[in-house]
Motif scaffolding. Structure first.
Motif, short mmCIF file in Angstrom:
data_model
loop_
_atom_site.label_atom_id
_atom_site.label_comp_id
_atom_site.label_asym_id
_atom_site.label_seq_id
_atom_site.Cartn_x
_atom_site.Cartn_y
_atom_site.Cartn_z
N MET A 108 -53.85 37.24 -20.92
CA MET A 108 -52.50 36.69 -20.99
C MET A 108 -52.47 35.35 -20.26
N THR A 109 -51.92 34.35 -20.91
CA THR A 109 -51.85 33.03 -20.32
C THR A 109 -50.79 32.97 -19.23
N PRO A 110 -50.87 31.98 -18.33
CA PRO A 110 -49.81 31.83 -17.32
C PRO A 110 -48.43 31.67 -17.95
N ALA A 111 -48.34 30.89 -19.02
CA ALA A 111 -47.05 30.71 -19.68
C ALA A 111 -46.52 32.01 -20.24
N ALA A 112 -47.43 32.83 -20.81
CA ALA A 112 -47.01 34.11 -21.36
C ALA A 112 -46.50 35.05 -20.27
N CYS A 113 -47.09 34.98 -19.09
CA CYS A 113 -46.60 35.79 -17.97
C CYS A 113 -45.17 35.40 -17.61
N VAL A 114 -44.91 34.10 -17.60
CA VAL A 114 -43.56 33.63 -17.29
C VAL A 114 -42.59 34.06 -18.38
N GLU A 115 -43.02 34.01 -19.62
CA GLU A 115 -42.18 34.45 -20.73
C GLU A 115 -41.84 35.94 -20.61
N GLU A 116 -42.82 36.74 -20.18
CA GLU A 116 -42.56 38.16 -19.99
C GLU A 116 -41.59 38.38 -18.83
N ALA A 117 -41.73 37.57 -17.78
CA ALA A 117 -40.78 37.66 -16.65
C ALA A 117 -39.36 37.37 -17.12
N LYS A 118 -39.21 36.38 -17.98
CA LYS A 118 -37.89 36.06 -18.52
C LYS A 118 -37.37 37.22 -19.37
N ARG A 119 -38.26 37.81 -20.16
CA ARG A 119 -37.85 38.89 -21.07
C ARG A 119 -37.32 40.09 -20.30
N ALA A 163 -47.76 27.55 -15.59
CA ALA A 163 -46.71 28.53 -15.30
C ALA A 163 -45.44 27.85 -14.80
N GLU A 164 -45.60 26.87 -13.92
CA GLU A 164 -44.43 26.17 -13.38
C GLU A 164 -43.68 25.41 -14.48
N ALA A 165 -44.43 24.80 -15.38
CA ALA A 165 -43.80 24.06 -16.47
C ALA A 165 -43.01 24.98 -17.38
N ARG A 166 -43.58 26.14 -17.70
CA ARG A 166 -42.88 27.09 -18.56
C ARG A 166 -41.69 27.69 -17.83
N GLY A 195 -35.96 28.67 -17.02
CA GLY A 195 -35.08 29.00 -15.92
C GLY A 195 -35.60 30.14 -15.06
N VAL A 196 -36.92 30.31 -14.99
CA VAL A 196 -37.55 31.32 -14.13
C VAL A 196 -38.25 30.59 -12.98
N GLU A 197 -37.93 30.96 -11.76
CA GLU A 197 -38.57 30.34 -10.61
C GLU A 197 -40.02 30.82 -10.52
N VAL A 198 -40.95 29.89 -10.46
CA VAL A 198 -42.37 30.23 -10.39
C VAL A 198 -42.91 29.83 -9.02
N VAL A 199 -43.52 30.79 -8.34
CA VAL A 199 -44.18 30.54 -7.07
C VAL A 199 -45.67 30.38 -7.35
#
Length: 267
Positions: free
Chosen positions: A1-12, A32-35, A40-44
């Motif tokens: 899973m890509t970093p962007a996909a992880c952020v997308e799952e967090a949003k979902r 991840a930060e860009a996605r 609108g998901v805060e990425v650490v």
């Protein structure tokens, strides 16, 4: 899973924030930060570092490392080099045991990223050699198992020093799963790491029982450490793990992140 996909799952699943802490690399943080900014998901941004400590399996998390920090960059490069040297040896051992794996397939499994034992385990599952990640590690890849190969790791003091030099908040990852024989042994480790500059302890974790969570919270109070939490989410490689869920339907509260950010501001 890509970093962007992880952020997308967090949003979902409705998370306000997510930390990305890949082993031995910060390469996925910018993606991840860009996605996260788009959704609108805060990425650490973060990293996870394995360190040498007697017979224990000790991992340190570092949150918000500065990009291009020289000491941390050198430490992570050394760890990646150790992985690259170890992986062919693991593959040779597996082949000798009757479970050959193709190196090109392994590279594809890792998606061009840092190759680790979870990628080897995932390929073993696809080949039908094992039924699950747990079986792959228990039989072949965990410390002491049939195909395990040790690799060089930095001393904890060196890792914490490099993290602090990069203004990353150093946190002990999942202390209840490091192979300690007693709570007293974990306490001794935490005391040593605190002297070296440790700032927090991962008290909430997807595999913890209520008793283990309580024990970690006691350690945090005793040593004046911040409390963090994580699910150790690996996508389809750990299908039983839900992003943001630490068991019993509980989620890591945002207030813990607020305290962690305050500590980062003091570094």
């Amino acid at each position: 899973m890509t970093p962007a996909a992880c952020v997308e799952e967090a949003k979902r699943v409705g998370l306000a924030a997510i930390a990305v802490t890949d082993h031995d690399t910060t390469a996925g943080n910018a993606e991840a930060e860009a996605r996260g900014a788009e959704l609108g998901v805060e990425v650490v941004p973060g990293v996870e570092v394995s360190v040498e400590h007697e017979a224990l399996t000790v991992h340190l998390l570092g949150y918000w490392p500065e990009a291009n920090a020289p000491a941390l960059g050198a430490l992570l490069a050394g760890l990646r080099e150790q992985r690259e040297e170890r992986n062919p040896r693991i593959l040779r051992r597996l082949a000798e045991l009757g479970y050959p794996l193709d190196e090109a397939e392994l590279i594809a499994e890792a998606g061009g990223g840092v190759i680790g034992r979870p990628h080897i385990a995932a390929l073993m599952i696809r080949k039908g050699y094992v039924a699950s990640l747990d079986e792959a590690f228990d039989r072949f890849l965990a410390k002491g198992a049939a195909a395990y190969v040790e690799r060089g790791k930095p001393a904890p003091e060196a890792a914490i020093k490099a993290l602090l030099a990069a203004r990353a908040v150093p946190v002990l990852a999942h202390p209840a799963t490091i192979g300690a024989r007693s709570e007293a042994e974990v306490e001794r480790l935490v005391a040593q790491l605190k002297e070296m500059g440790l700032r927090g302890i991962e008290a909430y974790y997807h595999a913890y029982s209520p008793g283990q969570i309580a024990a970690c919270l006691r350690l945090a109070r005793r040593f004046g450490l911040l409390v963090t939490g994580g699910t150790d989410y690996h996508g389809t490689r750990k299908p039983e793990v839900r992003l943001g869920c630490i068991g019993g339907g509980l989620c890591v509260p945002y207030r813990l992140l607020a305290l962690l950010k305050a500590e980062r501001g003091r570094l």
